[in-house]
Scaffold this motif. Structure first.
Motif, mmCIF file in Angstrom:
data_model
loop_
_atom_site.group_PDB
_atom_site.id
_atom_site.type_symbol
_atom_site.label_atom_id
_atom_site.label_comp_id
_atom_site.label_asym_id
_atom_site.label_seq_id
_atom_site.Cartn_x
_atom_site.Cartn_y
_atom_site.Cartn_z
ATOM 1 N N GLY A 36 0.797 -1.235 0.000
ATOM 2 C CA GLY A 36 0.000 0.000 0.000
ATOM 3 C C GLY A 36 0.816 1.266 0.000
ATOM 4 N N ARG A 37 0.531 2.088 1.024
ATOM 5 C CA ARG A 37 1.034 3.461 1.112
ATOM 6 C C ARG A 37 2.561 3.577 1.058
ATOM 7 N N GLY A 38 3.259 2.739 1.809
ATOM 8 C CA GLY A 38 4.724 2.737 1.733
ATOM 9 C C GLY A 38 5.440 3.732 2.627
ATOM 10 N N SER A 39 4.760 4.219 3.686
ATOM 11 C CA SER A 39 5.453 5.206 4.531
ATOM 12 C C SER A 39 6.599 4.557 5.314
ATOM 13 N N ASN A 40 6.479 3.283 5.657
ATOM 14 C CA ASN A 40 7.596 2.621 6.341
ATOM 15 C C ASN A 40 8.763 2.375 5.387
ATOM 16 N N LEU A 41 8.452 2.058 4.141
ATOM 17 C CA LEU A 41 9.514 1.943 3.124
ATOM 18 C C LEU A 41 10.259 3.269 3.031
ATOM 19 N N ALA A 101 6.617 -4.458 5.130
ATOM 20 C CA ALA A 101 6.259 -3.085 5.496
ATOM 21 C C ALA A 101 4.877 -2.786 4.919
ATOM 22 N N GLY A 102 3.854 -3.202 5.671
ATOM 23 C CA GLY A 102 2.499 -3.025 5.173
ATOM 24 C C GLY A 102 2.173 -4.024 4.075
ATOM 25 N N TYR A 103 2.731 -5.240 4.204
ATOM 26 C CA TYR A 103 2.477 -6.292 3.210
ATOM 27 C C TYR A 103 1.246 -7.082 3.652
ATOM 28 N N ASN A 145 8.833 -7.887 10.523
ATOM 29 C CA ASN A 145 7.534 -7.277 10.252
ATOM 30 C C ASN A 145 7.323 -6.160 11.259
ATOM 31 N N VAL A 146 6.607 -5.121 10.838
ATOM 32 C CA VAL A 146 6.200 -4.080 11.788
ATOM 33 C C VAL A 146 4.686 -4.158 11.928
ATOM 34 N N HIS A 147 4.246 -4.205 13.195
ATOM 35 C CA HIS A 147 2.821 -4.387 13.475
ATOM 36 C C HIS A 147 2.352 -3.246 14.395
ATOM 37 N N PRO A 148 1.175 -2.660 14.096
ATOM 38 C CA PRO A 148 0.754 -1.481 14.857
ATOM 39 C C PRO A 148 0.031 -1.787 16.172
ATOM 40 N N SER A 149 0.625 -2.633 17.009
ATOM 41 C CA SER A 149 0.123 -2.832 18.380
ATOM 42 C C SER A 149 1.286 -3.355 19.206
ATOM 43 N N GLY A 172 -4.564 -9.363 11.521
ATOM 44 C CA GLY A 172 -5.329 -8.269 10.928
ATOM 45 C C GLY A 172 -4.429 -7.114 10.554
ATOM 46 N N MET A 173 -4.743 -6.532 9.421
ATOM 47 C CA MET A 173 -3.970 -5.393 8.930
ATOM 48 C C MET A 173 -4.486 -4.116 9.543
ATOM 49 N N ALA A 174 -3.623 -3.101 9.536
ATOM 50 C CA ALA A 174 -4.042 -1.765 9.945
ATOM 51 C C ALA A 174 -5.281 -1.379 9.127
ATOM 52 N N PRO A 175 -6.305 -0.764 9.708
ATOM 53 C CA PRO A 175 -6.369 -0.260 11.081
ATOM 54 C C PRO A 175 -7.044 -1.208 12.082
ATOM 55 N N ILE A 179 0.922 6.093 16.443
ATOM 56 C CA ILE A 179 1.684 4.829 16.374
ATOM 57 C C ILE A 179 2.620 4.849 15.168
ATOM 58 N N LEU A 180 2.115 5.353 14.038
ATOM 59 C CA LEU A 180 2.916 5.352 12.799
ATOM 60 C C LEU A 180 4.214 6.148 12.960
ATOM 61 N N GLU A 181 4.112 7.268 13.698
ATOM 62 C CA GLU A 181 5.309 8.077 13.938
ATOM 63 C C GLU A 181 6.384 7.222 14.625
ATOM 64 N N GLN A 182 5.957 6.389 15.547
ATOM 65 C CA GLN A 182 6.908 5.505 16.243
ATOM 66 C C GLN A 182 7.411 4.395 15.315
ATOM 67 N N GLU A 183 6.531 3.871 14.446
ATOM 68 C CA GLU A 183 6.966 2.836 13.484
ATOM 69 C C GLU A 183 8.114 3.375 12.644
ATOM 70 N N HIS A 184 7.965 4.631 12.196
ATOM 71 C CA HIS A 184 8.962 5.218 11.293
ATOM 72 C C HIS A 184 10.312 5.394 11.975
HETATM 73 C C1 GRF Z 1 1.596 0.141 9.186
HETATM 74 O O1 GRF Z 1 0.727 0.624 10.170
HETATM 75 C C2 GRF Z 1 2.185 -1.194 9.594
HETATM 76 O O2 GRF Z 1 2.355 -1.320 10.975
HETATM 77 C C3 GRF Z 1 1.135 -2.168 9.137
HETATM 78 O O3 GRF Z 1 0.637 -1.640 7.934
HETATM 79 C C4 GRF Z 1 0.854 -0.230 7.905
HETATM 80 C C5 GRF Z 1 1.663 0.033 6.678
HETATM 81 O O4 GRF Z 1 1.816 1.410 6.412
HETATM 82 N N1 GRF Z 1 1.690 -3.500 9.033
HETATM 83 P P1 GRF Z 1 2.787 1.892 5.262
HETATM 84 O O5 GRF Z 1 2.370 1.191 3.972
HETATM 85 O O6 GRF Z 1 4.202 1.535 5.638
HETATM 86 O O7 GRF Z 1 2.584 3.377 5.176
#
Ligand code: GRF
Length: 209
Positions: free
Chosen positions: A10-15, A87-89, A107-111, A119-122, A173-178
């Motif tokens: 998807g969006r790719g903000s973690n990439l 990363a959001g796969y 993997n990065v997971h938002p919890s 389950g995927m975000a959100p 949460i996303l700010e912390q993921e990044h």
């Molecule tokens: C993030 O919240 C990640 O934790 C989850 O999916 C979302 C991906 O966001 N697995 P992005 O594509 O990296 O912007």
């Protein structure tokens, strides 16, 4: 220089956070390939802007998950990838891919796992709000065949406020993921994270990995 493959949907903000950390010199690695499960993922544009090779491996183009898995393995090997990041796969990764890269896929997971796994975000953020937790966050973990249950490498916590919406909590949460994902990748790709008894141990800086 370790070569990373990033799987996106998807969006790719973690990439983008990974690519920024590489540019900033805080992550000594190279993204050698981005594989997307969807041809229309904005993450593909982010990769292209950084001149990272991309390919689309859409599960529906294959007769079985196993065949799709073989295509992923072939693409990763062709690009000499040593470490893989989800990363959001969205698709469930085929077991053969996981077995081909033991303790080399994160993997990065938002919890804060093991809470709100699956389950995927959100969905995890929605479930955290519904459960009324006062603290949530994100987890970076090694990928095993049990979904969202692999050894935890790092976590970051954020407060949950009474007036939070799924969007406001997800953004916090996303700010912390990044921050957390590139930091954790720096440790993993430096060979400083080992798995012992389903737990991870991090070798202190300066000691031999
Ligand atoms: C993030 O919240 C990640 O934790 C989850 O999916 C979302 C991906 O966001 N697995 P992005 O594509 O990296 O912007």
């Amino acid at each position: 220089m370790p070569i990373i493959g990033v799987l996106v949907s998807g969006r790719g903000s973690n990439l983008e956070a990974i690519l920024r950390a590489i540019e900033a010199g805080t992550l000594h690695a190279r993204v050698g390939l981005v594989i997307s499960s969807r041809a229309d993922a904005p993450a593909l544009d982010i990769a292209a802007r950084s001149c990272v090779p991309t390919c689309v491996i859409a599960p529906k183009a294959y007769a079985s998950r196993a065949e799709g898995g073989q295509a992923i393995i072939a693409a990763l090997r062709e690009a000499d990838v040593e470490y893989v990041v989800l990363a959001g796969y969205k698709p469930i990764l085929d077991g053969a891919v996981i077995r081909a890269y033991p303790d080399h896929i994160v993997n990065v997971h938002p919890s804060l796992l093991p809470a709100f796994a699956g389950g995927m975000a959100p969905r995890p953020q929605t479930e955290a709000l519904e459960a009324g937790v006062k603290i949530s966050g994100c987890t970076v973990h090694f990928v095993t065949e049990a979904v969202d249950a692999g050894p935890i490498i790092a976590q970051a916590a954020v407060p949950v406020y009474d007036d939070d919406t799924v969007e406001s909590l997800s953004a916090r949460i996303l700010e912390q993921e990044h921050r957390l994902l590139p930091e954790t990748l720096a440790l993993v790709t430096a060979g400083r994270v080992r798995v012992e008894d389903k737990r991870t141990r991090i070798t202190p800086a300066g000691k031999n990995a």
